[in-house]
Design a protein around this motif. Structure first.
Motif, mmCIF file in Angstrom:
data_model
loop_
_atom_site.group_PDB
_atom_site.id
_atom_site.type_symbol
_atom_site.label_atom_id
_atom_site.label_comp_id
_atom_site.label_asym_id
_atom_site.label_seq_id
_atom_site.Cartn_x
_atom_site.Cartn_y
_atom_site.Cartn_z
ATOM 1 N N SER A 33 37.803 26.064 30.053
ATOM 2 C CA SER A 33 36.504 26.653 30.356
ATOM 3 C C SER A 33 36.160 27.679 29.285
ATOM 4 C CB SER A 33 36.536 27.323 31.734
ATOM 5 O OG SER A 33 35.336 28.039 31.963
ATOM 6 N N TYR B 22 22.924 34.177 45.612
ATOM 7 C CA TYR B 22 22.099 33.331 44.736
ATOM 8 C C TYR B 22 21.497 32.173 45.522
ATOM 9 C CZ TYR B 22 21.007 30.015 40.943
ATOM 10 O OH TYR B 22 20.391 29.122 40.108
ATOM 11 N N LYS C 229 21.497 32.201 34.758
ATOM 12 C CA LYS C 229 22.775 31.580 34.414
ATOM 13 C C LYS C 229 23.664 32.523 33.613
ATOM 14 C CE LYS C 229 21.116 26.793 34.520
ATOM 15 N NZ LYS C 229 20.808 25.577 33.721
ATOM 16 N N VAL D 183 34.247 30.084 29.860
ATOM 17 C CA VAL D 183 34.130 31.354 30.584
ATOM 18 C C VAL D 183 35.530 31.782 31.027
ATOM 19 C CG1 VAL D 183 33.119 32.530 32.560
ATOM 20 C CG2 VAL D 183 31.810 30.757 31.363
ATOM 21 N N TYR E 258 22.040 27.005 24.204
ATOM 22 C CA TYR E 258 22.949 26.161 24.991
ATOM 23 C C TYR E 258 23.883 25.394 24.052
ATOM 24 C CZ TYR E 258 20.458 26.875 29.408
ATOM 25 O OH TYR E 258 19.924 27.424 30.541
ATOM 26 N N ASP F 134 33.620 25.367 33.731
ATOM 27 C CA ASP F 134 32.275 25.915 33.578
ATOM 28 C C ASP F 134 31.210 24.820 33.665
ATOM 29 O OD1 ASP F 134 32.618 24.565 31.229
ATOM 30 O OD2 ASP F 134 32.634 26.320 29.940
ATOM 31 N N THR F 135 29.951 25.243 33.512
ATOM 32 C CA THR F 135 28.824 24.313 33.642
ATOM 33 C C THR F 135 28.881 23.209 32.598
ATOM 34 O OG1 THR F 135 27.450 26.096 34.516
ATOM 35 C CG2 THR F 135 26.308 24.169 33.662
ATOM 36 N N THR F 136 29.281 23.546 31.381
ATOM 37 C CA THR F 136 29.325 22.554 30.297
ATOM 38 C C THR F 136 30.242 21.389 30.645
ATOM 39 O OG1 THR F 136 28.978 24.354 28.717
ATOM 40 C CG2 THR F 136 29.700 22.251 27.826
ATOM 41 N N THR G 2 17.569 30.214 32.994
ATOM 42 C CA THR G 2 18.561 30.542 31.974
ATOM 43 C C THR G 2 18.962 32.012 32.063
ATOM 44 O OG1 THR G 2 17.639 28.851 30.505
ATOM 45 C CG2 THR G 2 19.046 30.514 29.496
ATOM 46 N N ARG H 128 27.298 34.452 34.662
ATOM 47 C CA ARG H 128 28.385 34.049 33.765
ATOM 48 C C ARG H 128 28.658 32.549 33.776
ATOM 49 N NH1 ARG H 128 33.762 37.293 33.180
ATOM 50 N NH2 ARG H 128 33.771 35.912 31.370
ATOM 51 N N GLU H 129 27.616 31.763 33.829
ATOM 52 C CA GLU H 129 27.807 30.332 33.618
ATOM 53 C C GLU H 129 28.036 30.065 32.135
ATOM 54 O OE1 GLU H 129 25.051 27.659 35.398
ATOM 55 O OE2 GLU H 129 24.932 28.772 37.271
ATOM 56 N N PHE H 130 27.557 30.970 31.284
ATOM 57 C CA PHE H 130 27.776 30.905 29.842
ATOM 58 C C PHE H 130 28.058 32.326 29.339
ATOM 59 C CE2 PHE H 130 24.875 27.480 30.947
ATOM 60 C CZ PHE H 130 25.441 26.380 30.338
#
Length: 585
Positions: free
Chosen positions: A319, A415, A381, A321, A345, A104-106, A378, A385-387
């Motif tokens: 992840s 996107y 995002k 997600v 976040y 994931d992004t994190t 945000t 489903r980045e978070f």
């Protein structure tokens, strides 16, 4: 030896391959025993004046046969052992790359690109070397050393063999003490390589900015400092590593000394022949490689162990997600209900979104506006489903988006982010990236929708023109419009434009929006923009500030409300008239 246990899963998979390789290695070791025995017998025959032409041809023929067999067996173990190492490399590279794709992004906020590249190159090479050079060195030293010692006992004399190997235990003591220090030093060395990789990648990527601000000397000086620190750490590693060979040489020197003194004594006592002593010295020479191999083996194993630690730590990360066990596989479609009570976040104390609620019916267009950092991106995002760690629910077609498989959700979304990334391939391939099976007509249609078709025709090779890395050869507006074409080519159920028209002029913006109204008449679109003209025709508009919705309505309703939207509209209209006046002047 711990790294071999950690790679046991791989060696079990490749047990046949390695068994054949080790067998070929064993046969090679046996063939290595032939020349010393032959040479010793020839010396004895000469010493006894019993050498004949027939015997000489026989001995030379035996040496030739041994050499040919050595060649064949060496070829065999190289094919199987190095082939196994290549298989491990492919397995680990595929596993690590696929891990990168799932994270994931994190994860990418915690790890810099250069560091991930170091794991995927330097660390994997070190692990691969364990399955190749490590296995070879381990079994070659054991087999060569073992068969040579047996030959020394059987062919020459057990007493001379026993006395000659007395210094050998010193090697085990040395290897144990230096091996522990090597492991810690290699971990530090690999981390230093990652930092150097990070700096190199960052500087090359940002070379335009560095040159624009004239910071070449300063950036080079920073780079030199990192290089100096890396060299200093590697010198420490090399200093420890370099102790292996001199220590091994010293121990082998003692072995030679014992062999000559005690062997000479046995010859004088007529307990062994001069030919046997020559054979024994040749066998001692054959032991040089297994002894040196111990140092090399520990080098390989400690490097591999340190690298495996780093890669395992990376692969162990999960992840946040995760797909639901019985995820919906059908592509998402229908109305969107966005109801976020609060989202923060990871690692942040301040809520990024608070009470963001709206419903968007299928086929409608939603405009999202607000100052920089208001929370527009945000919102997107969470929708993609980045978070997943939020208080609330987002529904697409009546289902919580977290119940869809990622493919089912994301395949329904086109996107265009604020930062447009293009690949180092042709213009056409960049456009069809999200729908690679689309034909040239579909690519051209998508380009027309994003008003970039005419620009492409002006490129040297049209749609076959190869763009530079990150689209460096294109203007900002061209990159933005290519990104839009890539997003619309598959006809996504939902199209998200995150400030995707900022680099085009007002006339081109109007043309693109008109094309979208026609081409996406029954599709849902969300547009985030700073220029309010981009959203004025939306079915509904929300104004976001500090992660909250402070205004909502149509363009006319918001103008009548005399709030932030009406104020920004007046300012932008004034700026447009001033620019128009300047152009006429």
């Amino acid at each position: 030896m711990g790294i071999f246990k950690r790679l046991a899963w791989f060696f079990r998979e490749q047990r046949r391959n390695y068994a054949v390789g080790i067998l070929a290695l064993f046969m090679t070791s046996l063939m290595n025993l032939v020349p010393p025995k032959v040479i010793g017998s020839m010396v004895d025959a000469m010493n006894d004046h019993a050498m004949t032409a027939r015997k000489l041809i026989l001995w030379l023929g035996l040496l030739l046969v041994a050499a040919i067999l050595q060649f064949l067996f060496r070829y065999g173990w190289r094919i199987h052992i190095w082939g196994g190492a290549a298989t491990l490399e492919r397995t680990l590279r595929t596993r690590l790359f696929w891990h990168f794709m799932r994270m994931d992004t994190t994860f990418y906020q915690r790890h810099r690109t250069g560091d991930l590249m170091a794991h995927a190159t330097n660390d994997l090479n070190a692990i691969q070397n364990v399955a190749g050079g490590g296995i070879l060195t381990l079994f070659d030293s054991i087999l060569t050393g073992g068969t040579t010692l047996i030959a020394m006992v059987l062919v020459v004399d057990w007493r001379l063999t026993l006395v000659a190997i007395l210094p050998m235990p010193l090697l085990a003591v040395m290897a144990r003490k230096l091996g522990t220090r090597l492991h810690d030093s290699f971990i530090e060395s690999q981390a230093a390589f990652s930092r150097l990789n990070d700096k190199t990648q960052e500087s090359v990527t940002g070379i335009k900015v560095i040159k624009t601000f004239g910071q070449e000397k300063e950036d080079t000086a920073d780079f030199d400092q990192i290089v100096d620190r890396t060299i200093k750490i590697n010198r420490r590693v090399n200093m420890i590593d370099s102790l292996f060979d001199p220590t091994t040489t010293l121990i082998m020197g003692i072995t030679y000394l014992i062999t000559i003194v005690f062997g000479g004594y046995l010859v004088m006592q007529h307990q062994i022949t001069i030919g046997q002593l020559v054979s024994f010295v040749a066998y001692v020479a054959a032991l040089v490689w297994p002894m040196f191999a111990i140092g090399r083996l520990f080098n390989i194993l400690e490097r591999g162990n340190a690298s495996y630690d780093r890669v395992e730590k990376l692969l162990a990360e999960k992840s946040a997600v995760v797909e639901a066990p019985e995820a919906i596989k059908t592509p998402a479609t229908g109305d969107i209900r966005y109801a976020i009570n609060q989202f923060t976040y990871p690692g942040d104390d301040h809520a990024a979104l608070v009470d963001v609620h709206f419903t968007l019916h299928a086929g409608q267009t939603l405009g999202i506006v607000g100052r920089v950092g208001a929370g527009k991106s945000t919102i997107f995002k969470l929708l993609m489903r980045e978070f997943d760690n939020y208080d609330g629910v987002i529904e697409f077609g009546g289902h919580d988006i977290r119940k869809y498989s990622l493919d089912a959700l994301l395949d329904a979304i086109g996107y265009v982010p604020q930062d447009n990334f293009l690949f180092s391939t042709t213009v056409g391939n960049n456009i069809r990236f999200s729908a690679y099976n689309e034909n040239a007509a579909a690519v051209e249609a998508a380009a027309r929708t994003s008003a970039v078709h005419d620009d492409i025709l002006g490129f040297p090779e049209g749609y076959h023109t190869v763009v530079g890395e990150h689209g460096v050869s294109l203007s900002g507006g061209q990159k933005q419009r290519l990104a839009i074409a890539r997003a619309v080519i598959g006809g996504p159920e939902l199209l998200i434009l995150d400030d995707a028209l900022s680099a085009v002029d007002a006339r081109t913006e109007e043309e693109i929006l008109e094309h979208m109204q026609t081409d996406r008449a029954n599709k849902t679109t969300i547009i985030a923009a700073h220029r309010l003209s981009s959203v004025m025709h939306a079915d509904q508009i929300i104004v976001v500030d500090g992660g909250r919705i402070i205004e909502r309505g149509t363009h006319d309703q918001l103008l009548a409300g005399h709030g932030w939207y009406a104020e920004m509209w007046a300012l932008q209209q004034l700026a447009s008239r001033v620019e128009g006046g300047d152009s006429h002047g």
